[in-house]
Design a protein around this motif. Sequence first.
Motif, PDB file in Angstrom:
ATOM      1  N   GLU A  84       0.814  -1.215   0.000  1.00  0.00           N
ATOM      2  CA  GLU A  84       0.000   0.000   0.000  1.00  0.00           C
ATOM      3  C   GLU A  84       0.852   1.271   0.000  1.00  0.00           C
ATOM      4  OE1 GLU A  84      -3.891   0.187   2.140  1.00  0.00           O
ATOM      5  OE2 GLU A  84      -2.772   1.499   3.484  1.00  0.00           O
ATOM      6  N   ASP A  85       1.973   1.236   0.701  1.00  0.00           N
ATOM      7  CA  ASP A  85       2.861   2.398   0.738  1.00  0.00           C
ATOM      8  C   ASP A  85       3.376   2.761  -0.653  1.00  0.00           C
ATOM      9  OD1 ASP A  85       2.679   2.737   3.503  1.00  0.00           O
ATOM     10  OD2 ASP A  85       4.309   1.314   3.880  1.00  0.00           O
ATOM     11  N   TYR A  86       3.507   1.764  -1.505  1.00  0.00           N
ATOM     12  CA  TYR A  86       4.037   2.003  -2.844  1.00  0.00           C
ATOM     13  C   TYR A  86       2.961   2.288  -3.889  1.00  0.00           C
ATOM     14  CZ  TYR A  86       8.956   0.997  -1.917  1.00  0.00           C
ATOM     15  OH  TYR A  86      10.255   1.064  -1.466  1.00  0.00           O
ATOM     16  N   LYS A 119       6.962   6.107 -12.345  1.00  0.00           N
ATOM     17  CA  LYS A 119       7.548   5.110 -11.461  1.00  0.00           C
ATOM     18  C   LYS A 119       6.456   4.367 -10.700  1.00  0.00           C
ATOM     19  CE  LYS A 119      11.293   4.469  -8.141  1.00  0.00           C
ATOM     20  NZ  LYS A 119      12.364   5.144  -7.352  1.00  0.00           N
ATOM     21  N   TRP A 120       5.397   5.095 -10.323  1.00  0.00           N
ATOM     22  CA  TRP A 120       4.270   4.465  -9.635  1.00  0.00           C
ATOM     23  C   TRP A 120       3.639   3.384 -10.501  1.00  0.00           C
ATOM     24  CZ3 TRP A 120      -1.020   4.780 -11.027  1.00  0.00           C
ATOM     25  CH2 TRP A 120      -1.920   4.273 -10.076  1.00  0.00           C
ATOM     26  N   GLN A 121       3.486   3.657 -11.796  1.00  0.00           N
ATOM     27  CA  GLN A 121       2.905   2.663 -12.698  1.00  0.00           C
ATOM     28  C   GLN A 121       3.771   1.405 -12.774  1.00  0.00           C
ATOM     29  OE1 GLN A 121       0.665   3.959 -16.391  1.00  0.00           O
ATOM     30  NE2 GLN A 121       1.896   5.793 -16.063  1.00  0.00           N
ATOM     31  N   ARG A 122       5.086   1.583 -12.764  1.00  0.00           N
ATOM     32  CA  ARG A 122       5.976   0.424 -12.785  1.00  0.00           C
ATOM     33  C   ARG A 122       5.832  -0.397 -11.499  1.00  0.00           C
ATOM     34  NH1 ARG A 122       9.516   4.290 -15.184  1.00  0.00           N
ATOM     35  NH2 ARG A 122      10.690   4.568 -13.239  1.00  0.00           N
ATOM     36  N   LYS A 123       5.660   0.295 -10.381  1.00  0.00           N
ATOM     37  CA  LYS A 123       5.452  -0.418  -9.117  1.00  0.00           C
ATOM     38  C   LYS A 123       4.119  -1.167  -9.119  1.00  0.00           C
ATOM     39  CE  LYS A 123       9.298   0.713  -7.205  1.00  0.00           C
ATOM     40  NZ  LYS A 123      10.351  -0.332  -7.057  1.00  0.00           N
ATOM     41  N   VAL A 124       3.082  -0.561  -9.674  1.00  0.00           N
ATOM     42  CA  VAL A 124       1.788  -1.234  -9.776  1.00  0.00           C
ATOM     43  C   VAL A 124       1.927  -2.512 -10.593  1.00  0.00           C
ATOM     44  CG1 VAL A 124      -0.548  -1.097 -10.726  1.00  0.00           C
ATOM     45  CG2 VAL A 124       0.393   0.848  -9.461  1.00  0.00           C
ATOM     46  N   ALA A 125       2.626  -2.422 -11.734  1.00  0.00           N
ATOM     47  CA  ALA A 125       2.825  -3.597 -12.585  1.00  0.00           C
ATOM     48  C   ALA A 125       3.578  -4.692 -11.835  1.00  0.00           C
ATOM     49  CB  ALA A 125       3.574  -3.203 -13.853  1.00  0.00           C
ATOM     50  N   ASP A 126       4.586  -4.309 -11.047  1.00  0.00           N
ATOM     51  CA  ASP A 126       5.371  -5.283 -10.287  1.00  0.00           C
ATOM     52  C   ASP A 126       4.525  -5.935  -9.194  1.00  0.00           C
ATOM     53  OD1 ASP A 126       7.960  -6.538  -9.522  1.00  0.00           O
ATOM     54  OD2 ASP A 126       7.650  -5.374  -7.689  1.00  0.00           O
ATOM     55  N   VAL A 127       3.718  -5.129  -8.485  1.00  0.00           N
ATOM     56  CA  VAL A 127       2.859  -5.661  -7.428  1.00  0.00           C
ATOM     57  C   VAL A 127       1.822  -6.616  -8.014  1.00  0.00           C
ATOM     58  CG1 VAL A 127       1.074  -5.043  -5.751  1.00  0.00           C
ATOM     59  CG2 VAL A 127       3.218  -3.758  -5.817  1.00  0.00           C
ATOM     60  N   VAL A 128       1.223  -6.234  -9.124  1.00  0.00           N
ATOM     61  CA  VAL A 128       0.239  -7.100  -9.782  1.00  0.00           C
ATOM     62  C   VAL A 128       0.887  -8.424 -10.173  1.00  0.00           C
ATOM     63  CG1 VAL A 128      -1.170  -7.397 -11.854  1.00  0.00           C
ATOM     64  CG2 VAL A 128      -1.253  -5.242 -10.594  1.00  0.00           C
ATOM     65  N   GLU A 132      -1.673   3.551 -17.713  1.00  0.00           N
ATOM     66  CA  GLU A 132      -1.714   3.713 -19.174  1.00  0.00           C
ATOM     67  C   GLU A 132      -1.606   2.378 -19.906  1.00  0.00           C
ATOM     68  OE1 GLU A 132       1.454   6.441 -19.890  1.00  0.00           O
ATOM     69  OE2 GLU A 132       0.401   8.147 -18.974  1.00  0.00           O
ATOM     70  N   ARG A 133      -0.825   1.456 -19.348  1.00  0.00           N
ATOM     71  CA  ARG A 133      -0.666   0.140 -19.973  1.00  0.00           C
ATOM     72  C   ARG A 133      -0.990  -0.925 -18.935  1.00  0.00           C
ATOM     73  NH1 ARG A 133       4.725  -2.166 -23.131  1.00  0.00           N
ATOM     74  NH2 ARG A 133       3.810  -4.179 -23.765  1.00  0.00           N
ATOM     75  N   LEU A 134      -2.065  -1.625 -19.146  1.00  0.00           N
ATOM     76  CA  LEU A 134      -2.514  -2.617 -18.169  1.00  0.00           C
ATOM     77  C   LEU A 134      -1.623  -3.854 -18.192  1.00  0.00           C
ATOM     78  CD1 LEU A 134      -6.372  -2.459 -18.730  1.00  0.00           C
ATOM     79  CD2 LEU A 134      -5.133  -1.648 -16.716  1.00  0.00           C
ATOM     80  N   ALA A 183      -2.281   6.022  -2.719  1.00  0.00           N
ATOM     81  CA  ALA A 183      -2.207   7.438  -3.114  1.00  0.00           C
ATOM     82  C   ALA A 183      -0.915   8.099  -2.646  1.00  0.00           C
ATOM     83  CB  ALA A 183      -3.419   8.180  -2.554  1.00  0.00           C
ATOM     84  N   SER A 184      -0.427   7.726  -1.462  1.00  0.00           N
ATOM     85  CA  SER A 184       0.819   8.317  -0.978  1.00  0.00           C
ATOM     86  C   SER A 184       1.999   7.899  -1.840  1.00  0.00           C
ATOM     87  CB  SER A 184       1.063   7.914   0.485  1.00  0.00           C
ATOM     88  OG  SER A 184       1.218   6.512   0.602  1.00  0.00           O
ATOM     89  N   GLY A 185       1.982   6.668  -2.334  1.00  0.00           N
ATOM     90  CA  GLY A 185       3.038   6.200  -3.228  1.00  0.00           C
ATOM     91  C   GLY A 185       3.030   6.926  -4.559  1.00  0.00           C
TER      92      GLY A 185
END
Length: 256
Positions: free
Chosen positions: A164-166, A179-188, A211-213, A169-171
Amino acid sequence: MAHKAISIMRKRTKRRIQMKNILTIDVGGSHVKVMTSRVRKKRQFLSGSQLSAKAMVKKVKDLTKDWSYDVISLGYPGPVFRNRPIGEPHNLGHGWAGFDFAKAFRRPARVVNDALMQALGSYQGGRMLFLGLGTGLGSAMIIDGVLEPMELGHLPYRKSKTFEDYVGASGLKRLGKNKWQRKVADVVERLAAALQPEYIVLGGGNAEKIERLPRRTRRGGNNDAFVGGFKLWSKGTTGYRSKGQRRRPSKKFVCL
């Protein structure tokens, strides 16, 4: 004759259930949103770190004073047991743990984790992982119709910080959008490898910023939480025993 009378009574009961007007309340870290199953018009107000359970109920009543409704569905941002929160939320005020929403609204109420309610609204069968990208990271799975609330956002991820920290919203604010989008992709990718869903739904207010699912992923709809809230009162909703058995939440349906 007796069988015919029983059949007529069952049909009338089914019609009464279908005619219930359901007020769905989606409690989030930044907004509380409401909609009824008859008046499909969304209303909302700001929530935030000072909002208590009592204050939320009062604001919902004020906001919907020109609406009539029979029952309540409420999505709460935290664990739930027997229609009551079992802890205080991370992003709201106090007074939520153990709060009796049915008593406060004077209506029957079904309360579940907010991510689970969104997941139910977006479910299309099979084995689905739902991740809600909002103030925090909501999570739930539905496996062949069985509802399973989860709290994956608070698991450790990197550098003594949580998922959640990454990706909350705070991340997003700290890392910047790219960079946030890259972290989302990694977490997924990590959660999909561990949980093995057939597909993943990204919901929450920040899902539209992706932008890229990631692979096998789609965005949820804006009204999924409300659809899920309406489904909680549908006959045969997953998590309740079938016809002829005592109706009570199953172990899989209760938010532990």
